[in-house]
Design a protein around this motif. Structure first.
Motif, PDB file in Angstrom:
ATOM      1  N   ASN A 155      -4.227   2.337  -6.188  1.00 31.35           N
ATOM      2  CA  ASN A 155      -3.528   1.168  -5.627  1.00 31.35           C
ATOM      3  C   ASN A 155      -3.263   0.856  -4.329  1.00 31.35           C
ATOM      4  O   ASN A 155      -3.638   0.087  -3.621  1.00 31.35           O
ATOM      5  N   LYS A 156      -3.088   1.475  -3.888  1.00 33.99           N
ATOM      6  CA  LYS A 156      -3.110   2.057  -2.288  1.00 33.99           C
ATOM      7  C   LYS A 156      -4.753   1.655  -1.876  1.00 33.99           C
ATOM      8  O   LYS A 156      -5.074   1.331  -0.346  1.00 33.99           O
ATOM      9  N   ASP A 160      -2.191   3.625 -11.480  1.00 31.29           N
ATOM     10  CA  ASP A 160      -2.209   4.528 -10.244  1.00 31.29           C
ATOM     11  C   ASP A 160      -2.220   4.488  -8.752  1.00 31.29           C
ATOM     12  O   ASP A 160      -2.619   3.513  -7.790  1.00 31.29           O
ATOM     13  N   SER A 161      -0.579   4.646  -8.099  1.00 30.89           N
ATOM     14  CA  SER A 161      -0.544   4.151  -6.999  1.00 30.89           C
ATOM     15  C   SER A 161      -2.153   4.158  -6.011  1.00 30.89           C
ATOM     16  O   SER A 161      -1.775   3.883  -5.172  1.00 30.89           O
ATOM     17  N   THR A 162      -1.670   5.741  -6.279  1.00 29.03           N
ATOM     18  CA  THR A 162      -3.173   6.502  -5.105  1.00 29.03           C
ATOM     19  C   THR A 162      -4.531   4.940  -4.772  1.00 29.03           C
ATOM     20  O   THR A 162      -4.654   5.083  -3.830  1.00 29.03           O
ATOM     21  N   GLY A 199      -5.834   0.690 -10.032  1.00 30.46           N
ATOM     22  CA  GLY A 199      -4.466   0.773  -9.771  1.00 30.46           C
ATOM     23  C   GLY A 199      -3.305  -0.021  -9.809  1.00 30.46           C
ATOM     24  O   GLY A 199      -2.017   0.783  -9.403  1.00 30.46           O
TER      25      GLY A 199
END
Length: 158
Positions: free
Chosen positions: A149-150, A145-147, A142
């Motif tokens: 992380n969400k 990678d922001s996706t 995460g």
């Protein structure tokens, strides 16, 4: 059904990290997080899921993006993770669990037991082990990678 959701998520994340390279041992984050035995087990798990969604061995390099895209398109209208349409027979899942090392299983999943209301039946649920290596891997990934992380943050809250 929850265990199917976790299997799905795991393969999606692993597929994202390997970027079409099917050799997980080439990924630095994976090799820093998991042992050689665990990496071999992750490959077994990933192959199992690929086969379940219709990705044949000889098509993996050419069609992986399309097959995963189609799979997620089929599930794009869901509002809850438990509504995912994953046609994986439970007996096949148990076969998968028996193929991998017990420590790998415990680093990814935990088994929770519940007493069913109005009966003495005990129900088992396979869920993500929030104290295991895979959860830690999601946290580290995460950071890159922001996706993911969400997704990790959503799991941490639940």
């Amino acid at each position: 059904m929850k265990h199917l959701t976790l299997i799905l998520t795991m393969f999606f994340v692993l597929s994202c990290t390997t970027q079409k390279s099917r050799d997980l041992s080439n990924d630095n984050l994976i090799t820093m997080t998991f042992s050689a035995t665990e990496i071999n087990d992750l490959v077994i798990i990933q192959d199992f899921f690929d086969n379940c969604i219709g990705l044949a061995e000889n098509e993996k390099q050419d069609n992986i993006d399309k097959v995963y895209f189609d799979f997620f398109q089929q599930n794009s209208d869901i509002t809850k993770a438990t509504d995912l349409k994953i046609p994986i027979d439970f007996e096949k899942q148990k076969g998968l669990y028996n193929q991998i090392d017990k420590k790998t299983f415990e680093d990814i999943w935990s088994i929770d037991r519940f007493i069913k209301r109005d009966s003495n039946d005990t129900l088992k649920n396979v869920g993500l082990n929030r104290h295991g290596k895979y959860f830690e891997f999601l946290k580290l990934l995460g950071g890159q990678d922001s996706t993911i992380n969400k997704y990790y943050n959503t799991l941490e809250v639940v």
